[in-house]
Write an enzyme that holds these catalytic residues in place. Structure first.
Site, PDB file in Angstrom:
ATOM      1  N   HIS A   1     -57.793 -14.894  16.540  1.00 26.64           N
ATOM      2  CA  HIS A   1     -58.316 -13.519  16.554  1.00 26.64           C
ATOM      3  C   HIS A   1     -59.734 -13.483  15.970  1.00 26.64           C
ATOM      4  O   HIS A   1     -60.625 -12.828  16.509  1.00 26.64           O
ATOM      5  CB  HIS A   1     -57.426 -12.587  15.705  1.00 26.64           C
ATOM      6  CG  HIS A   1     -56.034 -12.391  16.235  1.00 26.64           C
ATOM      7  ND1 HIS A   1     -54.912 -12.524  15.450  1.00 26.64           N
ATOM      8  CD2 HIS A   1     -55.586 -12.075  17.470  1.00 26.64           C
ATOM      9  CE1 HIS A   1     -53.833 -12.272  16.176  1.00 26.64           C
ATOM     10  NE2 HIS A   1     -54.211 -12.011  17.412  1.00 26.64           N
TER      11      HIS A   1
ATOM     12  N   LYS B   1     -42.364  -5.483  20.193  1.00 27.36           N
ATOM     13  CA  LYS B   1     -42.378  -6.691  19.344  1.00 27.36           C
ATOM     14  C   LYS B   1     -41.804  -6.369  17.963  1.00 27.36           C
ATOM     15  O   LYS B   1     -42.064  -5.284  17.425  1.00 27.36           O
ATOM     16  CB  LYS B   1     -43.819  -7.191  19.156  1.00 27.36           C
ATOM     17  CG  LYS B   1     -44.425  -7.868  20.362  1.00 27.36           C
ATOM     18  CD  LYS B   1     -45.812  -8.394  20.005  1.00 27.36           C
ATOM     19  CE  LYS B   1     -46.491  -9.071  21.190  1.00 27.36           C
ATOM     20  NZ  LYS B   1     -47.912  -9.368  20.913  1.00 27.36           N
TER      21      LYS B   1
ATOM     22  N   ARG C   1     -56.263 -16.284  26.278  1.00 26.29           N
ATOM     23  CA  ARG C   1     -56.017 -17.723  26.047  1.00 26.29           C
ATOM     24  C   ARG C   1     -55.734 -18.452  27.352  1.00 26.29           C
ATOM     25  O   ARG C   1     -55.850 -19.662  27.420  1.00 26.29           O
ATOM     26  CB  ARG C   1     -54.835 -17.909  25.086  1.00 26.29           C
ATOM     27  CG  ARG C   1     -55.165 -17.554  23.648  1.00 26.29           C
ATOM     28  CD  ARG C   1     -53.917 -17.371  22.843  1.00 26.29           C
ATOM     29  NE  ARG C   1     -53.124 -16.277  23.384  1.00 26.29           N
ATOM     30  CZ  ARG C   1     -52.150 -15.663  22.737  1.00 26.29           C
ATOM     31  NH1 ARG C   1     -51.833 -16.043  21.530  1.00 26.29           N
ATOM     32  NH2 ARG C   1     -51.482 -14.671  23.290  1.00 26.29           N
TER      33      ARG C   1
ATOM     34  N   SER D   1     -49.969 -15.292  16.923  1.00 27.15           N
ATOM     35  CA  SER D   1     -49.244 -14.817  15.732  1.00 27.15           C
ATOM     36  C   SER D   1     -47.768 -15.204  15.831  1.00 27.15           C
ATOM     37  O   SER D   1     -47.167 -15.612  14.825  1.00 27.15           O
ATOM     38  CB  SER D   1     -49.353 -13.293  15.613  1.00 27.15           C
ATOM     39  OG  SER D   1     -50.691 -12.895  15.499  1.00 27.15           O
TER      40      SER D   1
HETATM   41  O1  PNS Z   1     -50.841  -7.723  19.760  1.00 28.14           O
HETATM   42  P1  PNS Z   1     -50.601  -7.067  21.055  1.00 28.14           P
HETATM   43  O2  PNS Z   1     -49.159  -7.070  21.435  1.00 28.14           O
HETATM   44  O3  PNS Z   1     -51.463  -7.604  22.158  1.00 28.14           O
HETATM   45  O4  PNS Z   1     -51.039  -5.549  20.830  1.00 28.14           O
HETATM   46  C1  PNS Z   1     -50.780  -4.631  21.812  1.00 28.14           C
HETATM   47  C2  PNS Z   1     -51.381  -3.255  21.480  1.00 28.14           C
HETATM   48  C3  PNS Z   1     -50.889  -2.709  20.145  1.00 28.14           C
HETATM   49  C4  PNS Z   1     -52.892  -3.343  21.456  1.00 28.14           C
HETATM   50  C5  PNS Z   1     -50.898  -2.423  22.687  1.00 28.14           C
HETATM   51  O5  PNS Z   1     -49.502  -2.424  22.710  1.00 28.14           O
HETATM   52  C6  PNS Z   1     -51.427  -1.022  22.661  1.00 28.14           C
HETATM   53  O6  PNS Z   1     -52.561  -0.786  23.060  1.00 28.14           O
HETATM   54  N1  PNS Z   1     -50.605  -0.100  22.160  1.00 28.14           N
HETATM   55  C7  PNS Z   1     -50.976   1.281  22.044  1.00 28.14           C
HETATM   56  C8  PNS Z   1     -50.151   2.135  23.000  1.00 28.14           C
HETATM   57  C9  PNS Z   1     -50.804   2.192  24.365  1.00 28.14           C
HETATM   58  O7  PNS Z   1     -51.934   2.609  24.525  1.00 28.14           O
HETATM   59  N2  PNS Z   1     -50.032   1.762  25.357  1.00 28.14           N
HETATM   60  C10 PNS Z   1     -50.446   1.740  26.727  1.00 28.14           C
HETATM   61  C11 PNS Z   1     -51.256   0.506  27.034  1.00 28.14           C
HETATM   62  S1  PNS Z   1     -51.804   0.514  28.712  1.00 28.14           S
END
Ligand code: PNS
Length: 163
Positions: free
Chosen positions: A17, A41, A90, A127
């Site tokens: 990150h 998650k 990645r 992670s």
């Molecule tokens: O670590 P991650 O799993 O890549 O994080 C994902 C995260 C938290 C960035 C993603 O789940 C997110 O943007 N959540 C907010 C809710 C949202 O906007 N959902 C629609 C995405 S199109």
């Protein structure tokens, strides 16, 4: 003034990150690293802990701010007036996972997603794997910041003893 948001769970933040933060911070005037919750998650650290770890890890990056967010990432981007979302890639699996989210976010508000390829030597760092390896006694000290490593070791010990 260009401003981008780099969102993620960061449970916990890894050197992978940090590589993306540093390189994205060179592309925009301001980068906001935003920790949110991925409802699909399970988490090891609560939102405040993830925020603290991120703040410590980003302390040396002058144009990087760390914030938490709830709800939709597009609403957060609008709130902080960011023009772009930055995501690290990645490999192909990340692309398959990220592309529909980028397209959905563009559909919702027009915000663009910029994909930054992970430095090759860090392509295996996630992670989830860091947590799995650490919980089984493997050495992850080179894969996360030292302060994160300390917290990770402590948390896994607490989980093991039920503390
Ligand atoms: O670590 P991650 O799993 O890549 O994080 C994902 C995260 C938290 C960035 C993603 O789940 C997110 O943007 N959540 C907010 C809710 C949202 O906007 N959902 C629609 C995405 S199109």
């Amino acid at each position: 003034m260009t401003r981008a948001v780099c969102p993620g769970s960061f449970d916990p933040v890894t050197n992978g990150h940090l590589d993306i933060f540093g390189r994205a911070a060179a592309l925009f005037d301001e980068l906001i690293v935003a920790t949110g919750t991925n409802i699909s998650k399970s988490r090891l650290f609560d939102p405040d802990e993830r925020l603290e770890m991120l703040s410590e890890a980003c302390a040396d990056l002058p144009n990087v701010t760390v914030m938490g967010f709830d709800g939709l990432i597009v609403d957060f981007c609008r709130e902080v007036e960011a023009q772009a979302i930055v995501k690290g890639l990645r490999g192909g699996n990340d692309y398959e996972y990220e592309l529909p989210m980028a397209q959905m976010n563009a559909h919702l508000t027009g915000v663009e997603t910029v994909f930054v390829p992970t430095t090759a030597s860090l392509g295996y760092v996630s992670s989830s794997l860091v947590k799995e390896v650490a919980s089984l006694g493997g050495d992850v000290s080179g894969l996360v910041p030292a302060s994160v490593h300390d917290r990770l070791t402590r948390r896994i010990g607490e989980r093991r003893t039920g503390a």
